[in-house]
Design an enzyme around this catalytic site. Structure first.
Site, short mmCIF file in Angstrom:
data_model
loop_
_atom_site.label_atom_id
_atom_site.label_comp_id
_atom_site.label_asym_id
_atom_site.label_seq_id
_atom_site.Cartn_x
_atom_site.Cartn_y
_atom_site.Cartn_z
N THR A 117 5.13 4.60 3.10
CA THR A 117 5.54 5.59 3.46
C THR A 117 5.60 5.36 5.09
O THR A 117 6.96 5.91 5.38
CB THR A 117 4.48 6.58 3.43
OG1 THR A 117 3.98 6.93 2.25
CG2 THR A 117 5.04 8.14 3.60
N GLY B 286 0.84 -1.15 0.02
CA GLY B 286 0.07 -0.02 -0.01
C GLY B 286 1.04 1.02 -0.12
O GLY B 286 2.08 1.18 0.67
N CYS B 287 0.30 2.40 -0.57
CA CYS B 287 1.33 3.62 -0.64
C CYS B 287 1.43 4.12 0.76
O CYS B 287 2.38 4.53 1.12
CB CYS B 287 0.63 4.51 -1.64
SG CYS B 287 -1.02 4.90 -1.50
N ASN B 288 0.39 4.13 1.67
CA ASN B 288 0.44 4.62 2.93
C ASN B 288 1.43 3.57 3.62
O ASN B 288 2.34 4.35 4.37
CB ASN B 288 -0.95 4.80 3.45
CG ASN B 288 -1.89 5.61 2.89
OD1 ASN B 288 -1.43 6.91 2.33
ND2 ASN B 288 -3.05 5.67 3.31
N SER B 289 1.29 2.47 3.56
CA SER B 289 2.17 1.46 4.20
C SER B 289 3.56 1.71 3.92
O SER B 289 4.61 2.00 4.80
CB SER B 289 1.75 0.08 3.87
OG SER B 289 0.48 -0.19 3.92
#
Lengths: 342, 342, 342, 342
Positions: free
Chosen positions: B154, B149-152
């Site tokens: 980061t 995931g892109c949030n993960s």
């Protein structure tokens, strides 16, 4: 309504313009003078064309300001210049100051954070901190009110009720705050250009922002002990609005009850249904603050959200609210417009 | 360079388009097929006019996809649809999946967070988690890589080195994350309209976001104990970019040393000078992540910032980086363009 | 490829940074020197943190620039300062100038529009106007190329083919142009602050913009008669992109044929299918220009749209394209990246 | 003030919400009913959280609407649905319609532009076109007023005075219009997503926009001859605001005099000093329109600028202004707030 006569000093900045916007639809206020040194001689409509349809006094410089017949002065000057200006006023005129100059009760704290001695410590003594919902009685009788920092107000709405009721661990307070760019003012700086701000996001003044001094002062007083919070402000690619995400050790149920009870009769602080959280866009241009309480998935941790419009409830709206009290007008006069959306 | 032939499934979404953008300036890749069920029959330039100057295969539907001669498939489908599609592929074709379908090693966890049983648990077993810098060797030999995931991603760039070295208190981790709106995809929803997003800011999925499952999995593994972080994502009024502000109990000096040492030889993760913090705008459109470490004013507390472009390093750039490894190409091929600013 | 050594003067402005961005992914160019008087002594990454991962020469001031071994200088200085700087260079070094200083062939015209005499009229004589598609052969052999104004380029792509073929009435040309704010540069001005630009739109320099001088010069030459167009530029609340809407008296069918035929073999000017019109977002960050031709509902009237990225094809991309020609490199080298969307 | 009771149909769209915003600070109006079929049963604050502090009636569906005691209905429904709804109302209730349904006097024109026969031609006959400044007397006595299109209003303010006084050549009128995205409404569409709209600009409905029908009707009537203008609308990356740049053959001096004289006593249409031009940001959220007149550098050509807020003066503000007239209230009641800037 018999109109009170006001002067606005610093009328060509954003908070000055916001005072004019609010005052011109306020039934109890009449703008008698507009002061703006740099733009003296111009019409307000030349500096803010959105006021083109209004009859407003021409901008003058400070020397030309005649305080006779003025009931109250709004002083929206840059930090450090306000103290000498206010010092020069006769005692008879009430003052609402929007700068940081009179916010810190302790002159030593002022010097520590702002790097030079306070020029009017005797005035500082009589100044009342302008967070209306927590200093209402003092404001009503004050001669000089120091409006809060816009970041500070946002955080304090989330924290002061909890401090008063000991609902959270005072050692574990983290304020992650995001603010729109209009708070940085109208003076041209590279960092606030459209090309630098839009389509991007970053923190600033991490752990050293001057608004920490206000947090320290107000939270230590409310908790009855020395408080040091963690505070990280960030710059949003938008003009108006501040949202603070506050991480706390405390039970969400209790925290929610405290909030609801504390703000139940406040006209401008709205507590959302439990579990809901606010958006800056739903207070844009208005004098309302929205508070949300959400339990973390971790036991005993709670997230409190607080949002307001930095130019309205965070400064100029707050200033008018305080002025209403100081002038004996109903507190909500001229401030109940709904936010602008979209 | 002898070109590897790729297919992109889900080519009419934003991550699909980003794959096409990156692949067309990649010297080692040739786009053999573009699949987009809803838009099958159209030219890519009709769906994304920015590709008008390129010769690209016409969009086809999945049934028409011929995998003969394809070296690697990028699967950029919505969550839950990817697992059955990948299941249908022959073992000989390598797959980089950009959905959430293969990220969680434990099928029970998948079911808990996504609400239904996994349709291809046997594939899950062979899937490698696609955070390149931490799974490089496994990725090199993998047949199926599940991009993060892109949030993960980061958050994990900020936390995994600290977990590996025990530099922080694992019980006190708070991730306050802010993300651009392109991560929400191209399907029309009220909440992602320009009128709803621009000039405003709010949190979403507070404390319940599905990316928590990835944080739990990866951090528990790295810390060697069960970890539960606090995670609050917020939506920024901008298209690209994620910035995580991570609040930690740990010494800034040690944390900085760990970061510097861990990422010293990583081509795409840049640790800023101590005390500096990053901005999303300085990684926009690029495959770089920037990490900053700033001491809090409170003893023993540190703030770590992590930023990347959600469509690039957060998904499609990461996918290409992994594909490079899987195909035996130099890892950085096609990914070293500087960010676009302003 | 044997690399050509370049210097960039004015490296801390937006066009300077765009030159660096493009040059660092250009296989035939090596950045030998970066000049930025105001920021001399700093690293480029301190001025533009997006370049943090790159090895670049430290910024120096002009006096420290050593031209020995430099093949070509890009001069991205403010208007009026460029002419004296270029004058000081030895004849052996090639120059691509991005300012307005050498665009007007007639020194009298220069003086009329810029208010003072040209300081290097002898250089002006050898300067070639940098609109690549219309001066390719001269550019190939030039020592000094004057890149066009970004607004001018946008309008001229729409108009020059029509002038060459007499497809429209030269007396009735209206250019309604909209441009992003990055064209105004990085120097702080009130008018380009985020708070002043975002969520708003207005015209500027109505009917008196200096780019009119370029329109006059190039269109008069192409039409073979004195031409005076109507030109109204507007400022968009976005960073990159210019779109010109050009109102013409002429048959859409003929106009479309002329366009198609004129640009059929141009690598960077794309004519859309008849009746379609372009968007700035589909050329963002790229060196492509998109042209659309749409018949008006009124007989004999046609609307031509032209769009490009002001920092790329409008200035720094154009500059690299010209430099490629001047250095004997393939014209498209380093310029074929697809645009960034969203 | 004795309050008039109103109902708002279509309360969950942007124009509906704008009506609520304006009505709640209007001293002469009381919101008796809010109708929103899709959201019936919800509180308005659930659909627009900015209204959280207000006491408003719960949203109902149309069938539940009781018109007894209602003085006036605002109908903010999508085009084509309004005509059957209004048809069902008793003659005694006044109606301000914000859709396109009753704007075209000639049912044949309606059918030509909207593709099907009008369902209530008998109502069309009594409908008055809602451009207040040009139909004030008819509106005062009307039962049904059809508010104008927001684009039409913007263009007509620039053109109608010139038509009435024959100050320009009616054969050579070009309206280049730029509009914010909120005019496209709250229904999710790919084309109005933040990722598709922000940081970009393009034209739409070139030369075929339905608002052309309004231009044709009103300008033909005013000029006394059949008029066909050129009209190209563009979509701005901002929420509120329309600016029309109108290219005319006519003398700027005369045109300016005509404008000044025509609007001298209009409370909401402001003519800027000669040579100045307006910005959308200076009317944002307000009921004011700003007009600018600038001479072109070409003899006998003039550029007229017109701007307004599409949701306020362009639709809901205009609707309230008309309702004031229809209800016998002072025309400006509730509409004089200054714009919100920044």
């Amino acid at each position: 309504m018999d109109k009170k006569r006001i002067a606005i000093i610093g009328a060509s900045g954003y908070t000055g313009a916001e005072l004019v916007r609010l005052a011109t639809s306020h039934p109890g206020l009449e703008i008698a003078s507009l002061v703006a040194d740099r733009n003296a001689g111009l019409e307000m409509r030349e500096v803010f064309p959105g006021f083109r349809h209004l009859e407003l006094p021409r901008l003058i410089d400070l020397e030309a300001l005649d305080l006779a017949g003025i009931d109250l002065v709004f002083c929206a000057l840059p930090h450090a210049t306000s103290q000498t200006v206010v010092k020069s006023f006769p005692e008879s005129v009430k003052v609402v100051d929007l700068s940081a100059d009179f916010r810190l009760r302790d002159p030593a704290e002022y010097e520590r954070w702002y790097g030079k001695p306070h020029a009017a410590p005797e005035l500082q003594e009589q100044a009342v901190y302008g967070l209306t919902e927590f200093y209402r009685d003092e404001i009503r009788g004050a001669r000089l009110v120091a409006c809060t920092g816009c970041n500070s107000a946002t955080g304090l709405y989330a924290l002061l009720p909890l401090a008063e009721s000991n609902a959270v661990d005072p050692e574990e307070i983290i304020i992650d705050l995001k603010t729109g760019v209009s708070g940085a003012g109208r003076s041209p700086k590279e960092g606030t250009l459209h090309s630098e701000v839009s389509e991007g996001f970053h923190a600033y003044s991490v752990a050293v922002h001057r608004h920490l001094a206000e947090f320290d002062q107000e939270l230590s007083r409310a908790f009855g002990m020395q408080i040091r919070v963690t505070f990280v402000p960030h710059l949003l690619p938008q003009n108006r609005g501040i949202l603070a995400t506050v991480y706390l050790r405390g039970e969400a149920g209790l925290i929610y009850e405290v909030m609801q009870s504390r703000y139940a009769h406040e006209p401008f602080v709205v507590v959302l249904p439990k579990g809901e959280h606010p958006s800056t866009r739903h207070v844009r241009g208005s004098n309302y603050a929205h508070i949300g309480v959400v339990p973390d998935r971790r036991e005993g941790k709670t997230i409190v959200f607080s949002t307001l419009d930095n130019l309205a409830k965070g400064s100029s709206g707050q200033a008018i609210q305080n002025a209403n009290l100081m002038l004996g007008l109903p507190e909500t006069t001229g401030l109940e417009s709904a936010p602008l959306f979209p």
